[in-house]
Design a protein around this motif. Sequence first.
Motif, PDB file in Angstrom:
ATOM      1  N   ILE A  91       2.178  -1.544   9.860  1.00 44.93           N
ATOM      2  CA  ILE A  91       3.379  -2.313  10.562  1.00 44.93           C
ATOM      3  C   ILE A  91       3.916  -1.659  11.731  1.00 44.93           C
ATOM      4  O   ILE A  91       3.552  -0.508  12.061  1.00 44.93           O
TER       5      ILE A  91
ATOM      6  N   VAL B 127       0.750  -1.221   0.207  1.00 42.56           N
ATOM      7  CA  VAL B 127      -0.004  -0.142   0.036  1.00 42.56           C
ATOM      8  C   VAL B 127       0.896   1.255  -0.066  1.00 42.56           C
ATOM      9  O   VAL B 127       0.362   2.368  -0.353  1.00 42.56           O
TER      10      VAL B 127
ATOM     11  N   PRO C  91      -1.954 -11.736  14.861  1.00 40.00           N
ATOM     12  CA  PRO C  91      -0.405 -11.905  14.955  1.00 40.00           C
ATOM     13  C   PRO C  91       0.238 -10.691  15.245  1.00 40.00           C
ATOM     14  O   PRO C  91       1.377 -10.690  15.828  1.00 40.00           O
TER      15      PRO C  91
ATOM     16  N   ILE D 252      -8.399   2.396  10.168  1.00 38.32           N
ATOM     17  CA  ILE D 252      -8.214   1.547  11.215  1.00 38.32           C
ATOM     18  C   ILE D 252      -6.875   2.414  12.041  1.00 38.32           C
ATOM     19  O   ILE D 252      -5.583   2.194  11.604  1.00 38.32           O
TER      20      ILE D 252
ATOM     21  N   GLY E  56      -8.567  -1.001  20.737  1.00 42.32           N
ATOM     22  CA  GLY E  56      -7.722  -1.449  21.990  1.00 42.32           C
ATOM     23  C   GLY E  56      -6.883  -2.384  21.596  1.00 42.32           C
ATOM     24  O   GLY E  56      -6.706  -2.758  20.665  1.00 42.32           O
TER      25      GLY E  56
HETATM   26  N1  NAD Z   1      -3.801  -5.889  17.284  1.00 41.33           N
HETATM   27  C1  NAD Z   1      -3.993  -4.888  17.853  1.00 41.33           C
HETATM   28  O1  NAD Z   1      -3.916  -4.960  19.132  1.00 41.33           O
HETATM   29  C2  NAD Z   1      -4.250  -3.487  17.281  1.00 41.33           C
HETATM   30  C3  NAD Z   1      -4.680  -2.579  18.319  1.00 41.33           C
HETATM   31  C4  NAD Z   1      -4.897  -1.210  17.604  1.00 41.33           C
HETATM   32  C5  NAD Z   1      -4.803  -1.064  16.290  1.00 41.33           C
HETATM   33  N2  NAD Z   1      -4.487  -2.208  15.441  1.00 41.33           N
HETATM   34  C6  NAD Z   1      -4.503  -1.750  14.037  1.00 41.33           C
HETATM   35  O2  NAD Z   1      -5.497  -2.785  13.396  1.00 41.33           O
HETATM   36  C7  NAD Z   1      -4.750  -2.775  11.796  1.00 41.33           C
HETATM   37  C8  NAD Z   1      -4.663  -4.217  11.931  1.00 41.33           C
HETATM   38  O3  NAD Z   1      -3.640  -4.762  12.981  1.00 41.33           O
HETATM   39  P1  NAD Z   1      -3.484  -6.358  12.979  1.00 41.33           P
HETATM   40  O4  NAD Z   1      -3.244  -6.468  14.303  1.00 41.33           O
HETATM   41  O5  NAD Z   1      -4.114  -7.343  12.395  1.00 41.33           O
HETATM   42  O6  NAD Z   1      -2.192  -6.388  12.152  1.00 41.33           O
HETATM   43  P2  NAD Z   1      -1.486  -7.786  11.736  1.00 41.33           P
HETATM   44  O7  NAD Z   1      -0.099  -7.826  11.412  1.00 41.33           O
HETATM   45  O8  NAD Z   1      -1.976  -9.090  12.144  1.00 41.33           O
HETATM   46  O9  NAD Z   1      -2.196  -7.796  10.195  1.00 41.33           O
HETATM   47  C9  NAD Z   1      -1.979  -6.787   9.232  1.00 41.33           C
HETATM   48  C10 NAD Z   1      -2.048  -7.037   7.696  1.00 41.33           C
HETATM   49  O10 NAD Z   1      -1.540  -5.980   6.860  1.00 41.33           O
HETATM   50  C11 NAD Z   1      -0.879  -6.449   6.139  1.00 41.33           C
HETATM   51  N3  NAD Z   1       0.090  -5.398   5.563  1.00 41.33           N
HETATM   52  C12 NAD Z   1       1.236  -4.876   6.392  1.00 41.33           C
HETATM   53  N4  NAD Z   1       1.975  -3.927   5.670  1.00 41.33           N
HETATM   54  C13 NAD Z   1       1.430  -3.992   4.365  1.00 41.33           C
HETATM   55  C14 NAD Z   1       1.651  -3.341   3.066  1.00 41.33           C
HETATM   56  N5  NAD Z   1       2.549  -2.384   3.100  1.00 41.33           N
HETATM   57  N6  NAD Z   1       0.889  -3.209   2.242  1.00 41.33           N
HETATM   58  C15 NAD Z   1      -0.156  -4.185   2.006  1.00 41.33           C
HETATM   59  N7  NAD Z   1      -0.532  -5.138   3.476  1.00 41.33           N
HETATM   60  C16 NAD Z   1       0.092  -4.823   4.258  1.00 41.33           C
HETATM   61  C17 NAD Z   1      -0.294  -7.608   6.658  1.00 41.33           C
HETATM   62  O11 NAD Z   1       0.317  -8.565   5.362  1.00 41.33           O
HETATM   63  C18 NAD Z   1      -1.194  -8.341   7.397  1.00 41.33           C
HETATM   64  O12 NAD Z   1      -1.995  -9.385   6.585  1.00 41.33           O
HETATM   65  C19 NAD Z   1      -3.444  -2.050  11.682  1.00 41.33           C
HETATM   66  O13 NAD Z   1      -3.647  -0.783  11.393  1.00 41.33           O
HETATM   67  C20 NAD Z   1      -3.187  -1.940  13.392  1.00 41.33           C
HETATM   68  O14 NAD Z   1      -2.330  -0.789  13.667  1.00 41.33           O
HETATM   69  C21 NAD Z   1      -4.292  -3.188  15.897  1.00 41.33           C
END
Ligand code: NAD
Length: 253
Positions: free
Chosen positions: A92, A63, A196, A144, A191
Amino acid sequence: MSTARRCAVVTGGARGIGEAITRELLARGTDVVVADWNATAIDEFRPPADQDGGRVTLVRADVSQEADWFRVLEVARSTYGPVTVLVNNAAISPKRDGRRTPTSEMSLDEWHSVLAVNLTGAFLGSKLVHADMSAAGWGRIVNISSQAARTGARVAGVHYGATKAALLGLTRTLAFEYGPDGITVNAVTPGRIMTPMAAGVADEVNQAMQRDIPVGRLGTPEDTAAVVGFLVSDQAGFVNGATVDANGGSWMG
Ligand SMILES: NC(=O)c1ccc[n+]([C@@H]2O[C@H](COP(=O)([O-])OP(=O)(O)OC[C@H]3O[C@@H](n4cnc5c(N)ncnc54)[C@H](O)[C@@H]3O)[C@@H](O)[C@H]2O)c1
């Protein structure tokens, strides 16, 4: 709260919270193009069996790269039609041995890499879908972000916390700019959600976080996906520029 047959792009939609959002939109009958750079996650994604749901296509894309966005949107338009729903979910959060990189030791390359994915990715997507959404006179963009935007990042690095706060500014500014075209732009600040990404730190860290959550549990990807499902629905048309805190009560604005 149905979402009519529409075409959505979900970034990072093959895994974690993004996967749950993809499944939520498919269940609502929306066709989804997933843009994800993880080839394994794409290979392992199993479309739901529900014949009444939307159709899904997964595209390997980064992206942060404008050329990849052109490719994703070409696939979406030629397969399903104009893109009227965008969920900027990909992000990330680099760690070293499960810990954040101290700011004093963070390289400029690491800083730029996080800004490129977490912030520039959302800018590019929001910029490039505007033509389809304004032509339709209807659009939904959901960014997000994270509770880290509210509280500062407790586990992630300064780059992550900065981008998640910046997404709220991007959301509000676009809400002003795109609102007159029938497009709403909102943010969700989850939160702690077990995915993963969250599993990348020591168990004790997640256990300590759980103790601070009034509902007594960590979040699930579906907790976030349900909020996104509402925000992209017709019924949410008066919600614009909002930040929805979905964190079990661990932060209340
Ligand atoms: N897990 C948490 O506790 C949490 C809390 C608050 C916010 N978030 C947000 O929620 C969203 C999803 O987080 P998650 O925990 O599912 O993360 P994750 O690492 O489990 O999944 C992220 C996904 O994004 C993809 N991705 C990463 N960089 C990319 C790129 N440059 N281009 C295309 N795809 C890409 C990865 O391959 C993966 O499939 C993120 O924006 C994260 O900041 C997560």
